[in-house]
Design a protein around this motif. Structure first.
Motif, PDB file in Angstrom:
ATOM      1  N   TYR A 193      29.862  -5.651  19.461  1.00 15.26           N
ATOM      2  CA  TYR A 193      30.540  -4.689  18.581  1.00 15.26           C
ATOM      3  C   TYR A 193      31.640  -5.330  17.747  1.00 15.26           C
ATOM      4  CZ  TYR A 193      32.101  -0.011  17.237  1.00 15.26           C
ATOM      5  OH  TYR A 193      32.406   1.124  16.530  1.00 15.26           O
ATOM      6  N   ALA A 194      32.341  -6.309  18.306  1.00 13.96           N
ATOM      7  CA  ALA A 194      33.473  -6.930  17.606  1.00 13.96           C
ATOM      8  C   ALA A 194      33.097  -8.237  16.920  1.00 13.96           C
ATOM      9  CB  ALA A 194      34.619  -7.182  18.594  1.00 13.96           C
ATOM     10  N   TYR A 195      31.783  -8.574  16.893  1.00 14.70           N
ATOM     11  CA  TYR A 195      31.387  -9.879  16.377  1.00 14.70           C
ATOM     12  C   TYR A 195      30.348  -9.837  15.263  1.00 14.70           C
ATOM     13  CZ  TYR A 195      33.273 -10.910  21.034  1.00 14.70           C
ATOM     14  OH  TYR A 195      34.055 -10.961  22.150  1.00 14.70           O
ATOM     15  N   THR A 196      29.676  -8.712  15.075  1.00 14.24           N
ATOM     16  CA  THR A 196      28.589  -8.688  14.087  1.00 14.24           C
ATOM     17  C   THR A 196      29.005  -7.889  12.847  1.00 14.24           C
ATOM     18  OG1 THR A 196      27.609  -6.877  15.378  1.00 14.24           O
ATOM     19  CG2 THR A 196      26.772  -9.088  15.783  1.00 14.24           C
ATOM     20  N   TYR A 197      28.421  -6.717  12.649  1.00  8.70           N
ATOM     21  CA  TYR A 197      28.690  -5.981  11.414  1.00  8.70           C
ATOM     22  C   TYR A 197      30.177  -5.682  11.217  1.00  8.70           C
ATOM     23  CZ  TYR A 197      29.006  -2.152   8.084  1.00  8.70           C
ATOM     24  OH  TYR A 197      29.376  -1.360   7.031  1.00  8.70           O
ATOM     25  N   ASN A 198      30.844  -5.189  12.238  1.00  5.79           N
ATOM     26  CA  ASN A 198      32.260  -4.832  12.096  1.00  5.79           C
ATOM     27  C   ASN A 198      33.114  -6.015  11.674  1.00  5.79           C
ATOM     28  OD1 ASN A 198      31.677  -2.227  12.853  1.00  5.79           O
ATOM     29  ND2 ASN A 198      32.355  -2.467  14.969  1.00  5.79           N
ATOM     30  N   LEU A 199      32.723  -7.216  12.101  1.00  2.00           N
ATOM     31  CA  LEU A 199      33.493  -8.417  11.781  1.00  2.00           C
ATOM     32  C   LEU A 199      32.967  -9.133  10.543  1.00  2.00           C
ATOM     33  CD1 LEU A 199      35.710 -10.449  12.811  1.00  2.00           C
ATOM     34  CD2 LEU A 199      33.809 -11.690  13.887  1.00  2.00           C
ATOM     35  N   GLN A 200      31.654  -9.265  10.449  1.00  2.00           N
ATOM     36  CA  GLN A 200      31.056 -10.113   9.420  1.00  2.00           C
ATOM     37  C   GLN A 200      30.971  -9.453   8.045  1.00  2.00           C
ATOM     38  OE1 GLN A 200      30.324 -13.309   9.816  1.00  2.00           O
ATOM     39  NE2 GLN A 200      28.827 -13.675  11.424  1.00  2.00           N
ATOM     40  N   VAL A 201      30.969  -8.128   8.011  1.00  2.00           N
ATOM     41  CA  VAL A 201      30.805  -7.414   6.740  1.00  2.00           C
ATOM     42  C   VAL A 201      32.007  -6.490   6.533  1.00  2.00           C
ATOM     43  CG1 VAL A 201      29.333  -5.894   5.377  1.00  2.00           C
ATOM     44  CG2 VAL A 201      28.305  -7.458   7.055  1.00  2.00           C
ATOM     45  N   PHE A 202      32.824  -6.794   5.530  1.00  2.00           N
ATOM     46  CA  PHE A 202      33.920  -5.873   5.252  1.00  2.00           C
ATOM     47  C   PHE A 202      33.445  -4.849   4.223  1.00  2.00           C
ATOM     48  CE2 PHE A 202      37.637  -4.134   3.209  1.00  2.00           C
ATOM     49  CZ  PHE A 202      38.429  -3.843   4.295  1.00  2.00           C
ATOM     50  N   TYR A 203      33.433  -3.602   4.667  1.00  6.09           N
ATOM     51  CA  TYR A 203      33.042  -2.501   3.784  1.00  6.09           C
ATOM     52  C   TYR A 203      33.904  -1.303   4.155  1.00  6.09           C
ATOM     53  CZ  TYR A 203      29.807   0.312   0.952  1.00  6.09           C
ATOM     54  OH  TYR A 203      29.251   1.125   0.010  1.00  6.09           O
ATOM     55  N   SER A 204      33.552  -0.129   3.732  1.00  5.32           N
ATOM     56  CA  SER A 204      34.407   1.046   3.924  1.00  5.32           C
ATOM     57  C   SER A 204      34.359   1.601   5.343  1.00  5.32           C
ATOM     58  CB  SER A 204      33.994   2.146   2.937  1.00  5.32           C
ATOM     59  OG  SER A 204      32.622   2.481   3.095  1.00  5.32           O
ATOM     60  N   ASP A 205      33.444   1.130   6.184  1.00  4.49           N
ATOM     61  CA  ASP A 205      33.237   1.768   7.485  1.00  4.49           C
ATOM     62  C   ASP A 205      34.358   1.498   8.478  1.00  4.49           C
ATOM     63  OD1 ASP A 205      30.618   2.979   6.935  1.00  4.49           O
ATOM     64  OD2 ASP A 205      29.947   0.916   6.768  1.00  4.49           O
ATOM     65  N   VAL A 206      34.654   0.223   8.760  1.00  3.38           N
ATOM     66  CA  VAL A 206      35.670  -0.098   9.763  1.00  3.38           C
ATOM     67  C   VAL A 206      37.044   0.469   9.390  1.00  3.38           C
ATOM     68  CG1 VAL A 206      36.848  -1.957  11.004  1.00  3.38           C
ATOM     69  CG2 VAL A 206      34.402  -2.117  10.565  1.00  3.38           C
ATOM     70  N   PRO A 207      37.474   0.423   8.113  1.00  4.18           N
ATOM     71  CA  PRO A 207      38.736   1.090   7.777  1.00  4.18           C
ATOM     72  C   PRO A 207      38.753   2.579   8.134  1.00  4.18           C
ATOM     73  CG  PRO A 207      38.122  -0.385   6.001  1.00  4.18           C
ATOM     74  CD  PRO A 207      36.971  -0.366   6.968  1.00  4.18           C
ATOM     75  N   ILE A 208      37.597   3.245   8.048  1.00  6.81           N
ATOM     76  CA  ILE A 208      37.528   4.656   8.425  1.00  6.81           C
ATOM     77  C   ILE A 208      37.635   4.816   9.938  1.00  6.81           C
ATOM     78  CG2 ILE A 208      36.081   6.726   8.416  1.00  6.81           C
ATOM     79  CD1 ILE A 208      37.409   5.926   5.720  1.00  6.81           C
ATOM     80  N   TYR A 209      36.945   3.967  10.692  1.00  7.71           N
ATOM     81  CA  TYR A 209      37.092   4.014  12.152  1.00  7.71           C
ATOM     82  C   TYR A 209      38.560   3.804  12.529  1.00  7.71           C
ATOM     83  CZ  TYR A 209      32.169   2.473  11.605  1.00  7.71           C
ATOM     84  OH  TYR A 209      30.864   2.322  11.210  1.00  7.71           O
ATOM     85  N   LEU A 210      39.191   2.855  11.839  1.00  9.04           N
ATOM     86  CA  LEU A 210      40.600   2.548  12.101  1.00  9.04           C
ATOM     87  C   LEU A 210      41.492   3.735  11.767  1.00  9.04           C
ATOM     88  CD1 LEU A 210      42.655   0.320  12.895  1.00  9.04           C
ATOM     89  CD2 LEU A 210      42.681  -0.373  10.491  1.00  9.04           C
ATOM     90  N   ALA A 211      41.199   4.410  10.659  1.00  6.79           N
ATOM     91  CA  ALA A 211      41.991   5.577  10.256  1.00  6.79           C
ATOM     92  C   ALA A 211      41.834   6.729  11.245  1.00  6.79           C
ATOM     93  CB  ALA A 211      41.580   6.027   8.848  1.00  6.79           C
ATOM     94  N   VAL A 212      40.617   6.938  11.755  1.00  5.26           N
ATOM     95  CA  VAL A 212      40.407   7.992  12.760  1.00  5.26           C
ATOM     96  C   VAL A 212      41.214   7.676  14.018  1.00  5.26           C
ATOM     97  CG1 VAL A 212      38.711   9.101  14.258  1.00  5.26           C
ATOM     98  CG2 VAL A 212      38.126   8.616  11.882  1.00  5.26           C
ATOM     99  N   ALA A 213      41.166   6.419  14.468  1.00  5.50           N
ATOM    100  CA  ALA A 213      41.914   6.020  15.662  1.00  5.50           C
ATOM    101  C   ALA A 213      43.414   6.155  15.443  1.00  5.50           C
ATOM    102  CB  ALA A 213      41.558   4.583  16.047  1.00  5.50           C
TER     103      ALA A 213
END
Length: 518
Positions: A193-213
C-alpha cells in the motif's frame, strides 16, 4: 423527543446495514477476482481467522510496555521510509495517462511557459488546480536545486507518509495505547500500500485520502475537547478550512464531505444529545470551505489564463452515462469518451448523453441495474489492480526483480488483497457492535455518512474505480479503532478463556452479520 431519537437510531442502523452489505461484497470481490486457486485457498480461510489473529495480537501487544511499543512504531515507520527511498532509486515506475499529462504540464508551467494547446485540459478542466499546485511545488523545489522528477518523488513521499502518520495518530488518540498503532504499521510495512500506486504515482487520490484523515483527526480533537484555548481552536478551524478547500479544489467529489457534515448537524439538532457549541464550529467550517471552493477554482483558472473550450469539454452527464455502461462494470469507458469527443460541442454531447442514459436504464431494467450496482461496489472495494493503477512498468529494476517480475507482482497483489479482506472483516465486527449501541458520537455518525456517501455516489451516479473507493479507508480505520477502544477485546482473564472468547465472539459476529443481510 423519544420518537426523534428512535428516528436517528434507525437511520444509523440503516447506514450500518448498507455498509455491512457493501463490505461483504468487497470481501467476496477480493476473494473471487482475479480468481486463482492458490489465492482462493489462502483468502477464504483468512476471512475466518484474520480478525481472530489481529485481536489476539492486539491483546498480546497490550501487555507490552507502552514505551517499547512506541519505539517499535518509529522503527517500523523508519523502515517504511527506507524501503520507499530504495524503490525510488532502484525501481522508478513509468506513469501514463492523466497523471503524466498533469505532471508534464506542471513542469512546463513551473518554467513560466503557460501554453494550453493540448485539448486534454479542455476535456478535463478539473485537473487544472492540481496542475497549478504541482507547478508551484516544482518552482519551490527548483530553488533547492531539485529536478522536477526528484520533486514529485518528494511530494509523493510526503503525502503518503503523512497519511500513515495521521491514521496512526487517530488510532493512538482513540485507543489510548500504542498496540493498535503498531498493528496498523504492520499493514503499511508488509503490504504494497505504501510502495506502489500511492507512492509511485502522484495524482489527486492520495491528497484526498490525506484530507479525509486530517478532517477526521480535527473533528476527533474537537469532540474530545483537546483544544483548551481559543487560539488553538481558531488555528484548528483555519487548518480544517484550508485543508477542505484545497481538497475540494483538487477533486470536486469531496463535496460528499460537506453533505455528510450538514446531515450530521441536522441529526444532532434533532436529538439534542450533544453540546452544539462543542460540535458545530468544525462542521460549519467544512460546509463553508466547500462553498468557497467554487469561486476559488475560478480564481485559480483565471490566474493562469485558462479558458474553458466548449468544443472539447465533456458535460457532467458523460460520467453518469459511463457509470451505466454494463459492459465494463460502470468504470471509465474509452469508447464512450471517443464517441462523445466526436460530437461538435458541449450541448450536443449533453443531449446525446441524456438519450444514452435513458436508453441504458431501459435496457438494463431493474435486475440489470441491481447487478450493475453490486458490480460497482465490488469495483470500488477491490484492490487486485490497485498497485498497477496508471503505471506501465518500471524505468529500471534490479536483477532479482526482473527474473521474477510476474511472481513478485502477483504476490504484492495477493498480500494487499489479504490485508483488505482482514480490514473489511474487522470493520464488519466493529459495525456489528456499533449496530446495537443506542448512543453514537457525532464523529462516528459523520464517518458512517462519509463512507456510505462515497459508495452511493459512485455506485448510483458516477463511474467506479478502485482508486475512488480508497477515500473511505481512513473512516473505516476510525470505526475499527473505536471498536477496539470501547470493547473488552483485551480484557480476558486467562489464555484458554481468551481463545474460547475470541472464537465465540467472532463466529457470533459473522453469523449475525449474515443474518442481518438475509
Amino acid at each position: 423527543m423519544h420518537k426523534k431519537f428512535n428516528f436517528v437510531f434507525s437511520f444509523k442502523q440503516l447506514l450500518i446495514l448498507i455498509l455491512m452489505f457493501s463490505l461483504i461484497i468487497g470481501i467476496c470481490g477480493n476473494i473471487a477476482y482475479p480468481f486463482e486457486n492458490s489465492g482462493f485457498l489462502i483468502l477464504v480461510p483468512l476471512v475466518l481467522i484474520g480478525p481472530f489473529l489481529v485481536i489476539r495480537l492486539y491483546r498480546y501487544l497490550r501487555r507490552l510496555p507502552q514505551r517499547l511499543l512506541k519505539r517499535i512504531f518509529w522503527i517500523f515507520f523508519g523502515l517504511i521510509i527506507l524501503v520507499q527511498i530504495y524503490i525510488f532509486s532502484a525501481m522508478p515506475a513509468t506513469v501514463y495517462h492523466d497523471p503524466f499529462r498533469v505532471i508534464q504540464q506542471a513542469e512546463q508551467f513551473s518554467t513560466g511557459d503557460i501554453d494550453w494547446t493540448s485539448n486534454y485540459f479542455w476535456r478535463y478542466p478539473n485537473n487544472i488546480p492540481l496542475t497549478i499546485l504541482i507547478g508551484n511545488w516544482f518552482k519551490f523545489m527548483n530553488l533547492l536545486g531539485l529536478t522536477p522528477n526528484t520533486a514529485i518523488h518528494v511530494l509523493s513521499m510526503v503525502t503518503t507518509d503523512s497519511l500513515i502518520l495521521l491514521l496512526s495518530i487517530i488510532a493512538r488518540k482513540i485507543s489510548q495505547n500504542w498496540a493498535l498503532v503498531v498493528i496498523g504499521q504492520l499493514f503499511f510495512l508488509f503490504s504494497s500500500y505504501a510502495y506502489t500506486y500511492n507512492l509511485q504515482v502522484f495524482y489527486s487520490d492520495v491528497p484526498i485520502y490525506l484530507a479525509v484523515a486530517g478532517t477526521l483527526l480535527i473533528l476527533l480533537k474537537w469532540q474530545k475537547s483537546d483544544f483548551k484555548n481559543k487560539r488553538n481552536r481558531y488555528l484548528s478551524l483555519c487548518l480544517l478550512f484550508g485543508e477542505v478547500l484545497l481538497a475540494e479544489v483538487i477533486k470536486p467529489n469531496f463535496l460528499i464531505i460537506a453533505i455528510a457534515a450538514f446531515l450530521t448537524l441536522v441529526l444532532l439538532l434533532i436529538t439534542k444529545q450533544h453540546d452544539m457549541r462543542q460540535i458545530w464550529p468544525p462542521f460549519l467550517t467544512i460546509i463553508c470551505a466547500i462553498i468557497l471552493s467554487f469561486p476559488a477554482t475560478k480564481i485559480l483558472d483565471n490566474s493562469i489564463n485558462f479558458k474553458n473550450n466548449l468544443r472539447y469539454e465533456l458535460p457532467v452527464t458523460h460520467w453518469i452515462y459511463m457509470g451505466l455502461n454494463t459492459s465494463n462494470g460502470g468504470s471509465y469507458s474509452g469508447p464512450d469518451t471517443q464517441a462523445a469527443s466526436a460530437l461538435p460541442n458541449l450541448k450536443a454531447r449533453e443531449k446525446a448523453d441524456l438519450k444514452g442514459i435513458s436508453r441504458r436504464l431501459k435496457t438494463a431494467g431493474l435486475s440489470g441495474l441491481i447487478k450493475l450496482w453490486v458490480t460497482k461496489v465490488g469495483v470500488l472495494l477491490n484492490v487486485a489492480n490497485y498497485n498497477r493503477s496508471y503505471t506501465g512498468g518500471y524505468v529500471k529494476s534490479p536483477v532479482w526483480f526482473q527474473s521474477w517480475q510476474t511472481w513478485w507482482s502477483n504476490i504484492a497483489s495477493l498480500v494487499l488483497r489479504l490485508a483488505f479482506v482482514t480490514i473489511y472483516a474487522l470493520a464488519l465486527i466493529s459495525l456489528y457492535r456499533l449496530f446495537k449501541e443506542r448512543n453514537v458520537t457525532p464523529l462516528i455518525m459523520f464517518s458512517l455518512l462519509t463512507i456510505v456517501g462515497y459508495l452511493a455516489f459512485h455506485t448510483f451516479f458516477w463511474e467506479a474505480e478502485d482508486r475512488y473507493g480508497q477515500a473511505i479507508i481512513p473512516a473505516i480505520f476510525l470505526i475499527i479503532d473505536q471498536a477496539f477502544a470501547t470493547n473488552d477485546l483485551a480484557l480476558k482473564k486467562t489464555e484458554n478463556q481468551t481463545g474460547r472468547a475470541d472464537l465465540s465472539f467472532y463466529c457470533r459476529s459473522i453469523h449475525d452479520c449474515w443474518v442481518f443481510k438475509s
